[in-house]
Enzyme design. Sequence first.
Site, mmCIF file in Angstrom:
data_model
loop_
_atom_site.group_PDB
_atom_site.id
_atom_site.type_symbol
_atom_site.label_atom_id
_atom_site.label_comp_id
_atom_site.label_asym_id
_atom_site.label_seq_id
_atom_site.Cartn_x
_atom_site.Cartn_y
_atom_site.Cartn_z
ATOM 1 N N GLU A 84 0.831 -1.204 0.000
ATOM 2 C CA GLU A 84 0.000 0.000 0.000
ATOM 3 C C GLU A 84 0.866 1.255 0.000
ATOM 4 O O GLU A 84 0.549 2.237 -0.677
ATOM 5 C CB GLU A 84 -0.930 -0.010 1.210
ATOM 6 C CG GLU A 84 -2.005 -1.085 1.137
ATOM 7 C CD GLU A 84 -2.930 -1.062 2.329
ATOM 8 O OE1 GLU A 84 -4.114 -0.717 2.159
ATOM 9 O OE2 GLU A 84 -2.461 -1.397 3.441
ATOM 10 N N GLU B 59 -3.735 -9.441 2.880
ATOM 11 C CA GLU B 59 -4.666 -9.235 3.997
ATOM 12 C C GLU B 59 -5.865 -10.165 3.922
ATOM 13 O O GLU B 59 -6.356 -10.649 4.952
ATOM 14 C CB GLU B 59 -5.144 -7.777 4.022
ATOM 15 C CG GLU B 59 -4.124 -6.778 4.519
ATOM 16 C CD GLU B 59 -3.244 -6.225 3.424
ATOM 17 O OE1 GLU B 59 -2.605 -5.186 3.639
ATOM 18 O OE2 GLU B 59 -3.186 -6.849 2.325
#
Length: 266
Positions: free
Chosen positions: A117, A137
Amino acid sequence: MPDLPVLPPTVRYDRRGAVAIIRIDRPELRNAADRATSYGVHEALCHAEADDSVGAIVLTGTGERAFCAGMDLKEAGQVGSGTGLVPGAGFLGVTERRCPKPLIAAVNGAAVAGGCEAALACDLVVAADHAVFGLPEIRRGMVAFAGGVQRLAQILPRQKAFEVIFSGAHYPAQAFAALGLVNRVVPGERVLDEAVALAEEVLANSWHCLRLAKQLYEVARDEKLQAAIDWGHRHGPALMNSADSREGIAAFNQGRDANFANGTRI
């Protein structure tokens, strides 16, 4: 030049000329970021942004294994997840940041979870040829909500984005480059030097114009086309009549390199 704040031992701040280098220094934990590290990177970024002698910023990690493996899951298991999210700035102080200066990721190894990210939040990405990217995730009962899913939705076609999001798989740097998410893939030992060289290439231009170009890009991405064009019209006259604009035109007509007033506030 502002004083460098006291940073945690897991964050290093260096300079190469006009380029600030911020390094996550937890190689034994694949540069996973606990709360102190995340806030430390944020403080280092604030310092670089406030320093007029810094034109661009490079974010990297120590070692060859990882750029950043995301949040420190050991800490998360003890105190809960999300402690490394800086209010208003996101994970590592990067994923929600509106950095006014060019921000370049030198991805020296795995950039996964929050590390991916953070890389996606940078303006330019130079990756080692052994680096991998991914948003795992989903495999841990979570979602990459700190900017990963949102940026892929903006950048990639729906089906490509969902493949990355749904699979949680790791992708080699070359695959992310093919998707347009990485600018350059280089041998691992050269990744930082290449990122600094790219920064220096960018900084040969007017720093003032680089900042305005970033602002206009953000407006164009977030607003409808006409609103973005209107923004350009509002700022265009001052830009076209600036000292840097006059110098650029004069240099062209005189057949020389431009000498912009970089490193000073305009």
